[in-house]
Design a protein around this motif. Structure first.
Motif, PDB file in Angstrom:
ATOM      1  N   ASP A 193       0.820  -1.211   0.000  1.00  0.00           N
ATOM      2  CA  ASP A 193       0.000   0.000   0.000  1.00  0.00           C
ATOM      3  C   ASP A 193       0.859   1.268   0.000  1.00  0.00           C
ATOM      4  OD1 ASP A 193      -1.930   1.905   0.141  1.00  0.00           O
ATOM      5  OD2 ASP A 193      -2.522   1.501   2.212  1.00  0.00           O
ATOM      6  N   LEU A 195      -0.604   3.434  -2.093  1.00  0.00           N
ATOM      7  CA  LEU A 195      -1.735   4.215  -2.571  1.00  0.00           C
ATOM      8  C   LEU A 195      -2.245   5.170  -1.493  1.00  0.00           C
ATOM      9  CD1 LEU A 195      -3.814   4.749  -4.830  1.00  0.00           C
ATOM     10  CD2 LEU A 195      -5.177   2.859  -3.894  1.00  0.00           C
ATOM     11  N   SER A 196      -2.248   4.713  -0.239  1.00  0.00           N
ATOM     12  CA  SER A 196      -2.716   5.583   0.852  1.00  0.00           C
ATOM     13  C   SER A 196      -1.948   6.905   0.909  1.00  0.00           C
ATOM     14  CB  SER A 196      -2.608   4.846   2.193  1.00  0.00           C
ATOM     15  OG  SER A 196      -3.605   3.859   2.303  1.00  0.00           O
ATOM     16  N   MET A 287     -12.187   6.911  -3.462  1.00  0.00           N
ATOM     17  CA  MET A 287     -11.356   6.150  -2.538  1.00  0.00           C
ATOM     18  C   MET A 287     -11.742   6.462  -1.090  1.00  0.00           C
ATOM     19  SD  MET A 287      -8.989   4.099  -3.704  1.00  0.00           S
ATOM     20  CE  MET A 287      -8.292   3.644  -5.297  1.00  0.00           C
ATOM     21  N   LYS A 297      -8.542   0.023   1.296  1.00  0.00           N
ATOM     22  CA  LYS A 297      -9.326  -0.977   0.578  1.00  0.00           C
ATOM     23  C   LYS A 297      -9.879  -0.342  -0.695  1.00  0.00           C
ATOM     24  CE  LYS A 297     -10.696  -3.669   4.648  1.00  0.00           C
ATOM     25  NZ  LYS A 297      -9.816  -4.805   4.293  1.00  0.00           N
ATOM     26  N   VAL A 298      -9.452  -0.867  -1.843  1.00  0.00           N
ATOM     27  CA  VAL A 298      -9.883  -0.321  -3.118  1.00  0.00           C
ATOM     28  C   VAL A 298     -11.345  -0.676  -3.342  1.00  0.00           C
ATOM     29  CG1 VAL A 298      -9.476  -0.311  -5.601  1.00  0.00           C
ATOM     30  CG2 VAL A 298      -7.554  -0.539  -4.028  1.00  0.00           C
ATOM     31  N   TRP A 306     -11.421  -5.989  -6.028  1.00  0.00           N
ATOM     32  CA  TRP A 306      -9.975  -6.057  -6.283  1.00  0.00           C
ATOM     33  C   TRP A 306      -9.517  -7.495  -6.455  1.00  0.00           C
ATOM     34  CZ3 TRP A 306      -6.310  -2.715  -7.532  1.00  0.00           C
ATOM     35  CH2 TRP A 306      -4.980  -3.085  -7.368  1.00  0.00           C
ATOM     36  N   ILE A 315      -0.485  -2.248  -5.585  1.00  0.00           N
ATOM     37  CA  ILE A 315      -1.756  -1.537  -5.596  1.00  0.00           C
ATOM     38  C   ILE A 315      -1.638  -0.139  -6.212  1.00  0.00           C
ATOM     39  CG2 ILE A 315      -1.421  -0.642  -3.257  1.00  0.00           C
ATOM     40  CD1 ILE A 315      -4.406  -1.007  -2.800  1.00  0.00           C
ATOM     41  N   ASP A 316      -0.507   0.521  -6.017  1.00  0.00           N
ATOM     42  CA  ASP A 316      -0.340   1.865  -6.555  1.00  0.00           C
ATOM     43  C   ASP A 316      -0.211   1.855  -8.078  1.00  0.00           C
ATOM     44  OD1 ASP A 316       2.836   1.725  -7.004  1.00  0.00           O
ATOM     45  OD2 ASP A 316       2.347   0.923  -5.034  1.00  0.00           O
ATOM     46  N   ALA A 319      -4.438   0.476  -9.213  1.00  0.00           N
ATOM     47  CA  ALA A 319      -5.701   1.002  -8.700  1.00  0.00           C
ATOM     48  C   ALA A 319      -6.071   2.384  -9.226  1.00  0.00           C
ATOM     49  CB  ALA A 319      -5.661   1.042  -7.170  1.00  0.00           C
ATOM     50  N   THR A 323      -9.754   3.116 -11.113  1.00  0.00           N
ATOM     51  CA  THR A 323     -10.687   3.834 -10.252  1.00  0.00           C
ATOM     52  C   THR A 323     -11.238   5.066 -10.955  1.00  0.00           C
ATOM     53  OG1 THR A 323      -9.544   3.055  -8.260  1.00  0.00           O
ATOM     54  CG2 THR A 323     -10.950   4.983  -8.025  1.00  0.00           C
TER      55      THR A 323
END
Length: 456
Positions: A193, A195-196, A287, A297-298, A306, A315-316, A319, A323
């Motif tokens: 993660d 992405l966060s 998101m 959580k996507v 997912w 994930i980065d 996603a 999205t």
């Protein structure tokens, strides 16, 4: 010559002309109310009714301009063959620069035009730099040099640090605290993660930059990035298509396929994307809010979760695009290969063996099998890939050193080429390449003369 919103004004000592006629004084203003970053220039409007006796005087100024353009063009073409390196070899032959050596290579600059959204060139683009790092930013002096001549209000910069207290202390020592705003840290772990932190950066940058009321682009970078163009050049390039988001998409063989229906795929792209305000807002809205203690959580896309896909990527990488734009079809109901067109992106080819889209960061990464197969892949990609031809050019530069460490073998070995030293030839290669940034640049890399040659 100044390129202003698609027009090429011709500037003389007393008159300014373009395809519509003449200004009564030297000016940068057309029929728009905003005047770019030249507020101190006294502006006058076009005379729409005709140009009278001034028109003949103004048209006369075009002849010396045309002569100057022809002379400059001839000089530039001649110099490319006669300018030589320290060994006496023409630079054009030594660098083996992309596009010159491989006529069939797609030029990434020409893949960044997007489509489907009304847009026009702007010289008032606001750039938001969104950086991910652990505890510091390498080569702080070069980042300070990059931002040194940026016009007021033309940029903002945010950073997510895994260890924010260390970042704060280090930034105060180097002066980066005057440039970067540290956002509160959220959960982050390589591949699992990142992405966060990206969503967290956007959550702070979007409202802060809205006050400027300017076209905006949100640029993801890391502490291993370095800009390969001066600020003004980067801003002008990204301002050509202000409503186009820019993704460097992986070859389609590495996309994620829906387990229940392989005709449905999820586009995977390099993490270092550049988003318009519209697409950045869409991503943040869809998101969940990042938390400090658990991975993001996507959300499901078109009722597909997912885990419904074969997840081959971090994930980065997988996603962000899906999205914003949804899934992609690689076979239509009639059995034909469909044309997948996305507003602001353009057409996406679902059977592309090399990277596609708009690649703004030079970063060469690949899977690892054997040394022989690794090299064979580079040579194969070089036939159609500017990313690979730039790597070959950098490896030939005698004053530069690149290494290819093999990492992350716990999840499938990969190679990310790293720049350890970048001398004058290597710097020139990247400065003249289509890329705005380069990654990975080692924190202790030798970059003598970089500020003058690349950022000057």
């Amino acid at each position: 010559l100044f390129h202003t919103r698609g027009r090429w004004p011709i500037l003389s000592a007393h008159r300014t002309c373009d395809h519509r006629g003449c200004l009564l004084a030297p000016s940068m203003k057309g029929d728009d109310s905003d005047s770019g970053d030249f507020e101190k220039v006294e502006l006058t409007d076009y005379d729409e009714g005709g140009y009278g006796e001034d028109e003949a005087k103004c048209n006369g100024s075009k002849r010396p301009l045309i002569t100057a353009i022809l002379v400059t063009t001839v000089f530039a073409l001649t110099a490319s063959f006669f300018v030589r390196n320290s060994e006496g070899v023409p630079l054009a032959a030594t660098y083996n620069l992309p596009l010159a050596a491989y006529p069939g290579v797609r030029d990434p600059w020409r893949q960044c035009s997007g489509g489907g959204r009304p847009e026009r060139y702007t010289d008032r683009l606001h750039m938001s730099f969104l950086m991910l790092t652990m505890e510091d930013i390498a080569h702080a002096d070069l980042w300070l040099e990059f931002f040194k001549h940026a016009p007021a209000g033309s940029y903002s910069a945010y950073v997510h640090c895994k260890f924010p207290e260390k970042c704060s202390a280090n930034f105060k020592k180097t002066g980066l605290d005057r440039i970067f705003k540290i956002v509160p840290a959220v959960y982050n772990a390589w591949c699992q993660d990142l992405l966060s932190p990206m969503i967290q950066l956007l959550r702070f940058a979007l409202p802060d930059t809205a006050v400027y009321r300017l076209p905006s682009k949100f640029i993801f970078v890391s502490s291993a990035h370095l800009p390969m163009k001066p600020f003004s050049v980067m801003r002008a390039e990204l301002g050509k298509h202000p409503e186009t988001s820019e993704f460097c998409m992986y070859p389609t063989m590495f996309w994620d396929w829906l387990k229940a229906d392989p005709s449905t795929v999820r586009v995977t792209a390099n993490q270092w994307s550049i988003l318009t305000r519209q697409d950045a807002e869409t991503l943040v809205q869809r998101m969940p809010v990042p938390s400090e203690g658990s991975p993001i959580k996507v959300p499901a896309i078109s009722n597909m979760t997912w885990d419904d896909f074969d997840n081959h990527h971090c994930i980065d990488e997988a996603a962000v695009f899906v999205t914003i734009f949804g899934v992609t079809k690689n076979v239509s109901e009639s059995g034909e290969v469909p044309k997948n067109f996305y507003p602001g992106i353009g057409e996406v080819n679902v059977w592309e063996p090399r990277e596609q889209g708009c690649c703004r960061t030079w970063e060469y990464l690949s899977i690892h099998t054997t040394d022989e197969e690794d090299e064979a892949r580079i040579q194969w990609f070089a036939e159609k890939s500017t990313m690979a031809t730039t790597l070959l050019a950098l490896r030939k530069a005698a004053d530069s050193q690149l290494v290819a460490p093999i990492t992350h073998c716990d999840v499938g070995c990969e190679i990310v080429w790293q720049i350890n030293d970048l001398g004058p030839e290597g710097q020139r290669i990247l400065r003249e390449s289509p890329f705005l940034f380069a990654r990975k640049v080692a924190a202790n890399a030798t970059l003598t003369g970089f500020a003058r040659r690349v950022l000057g």
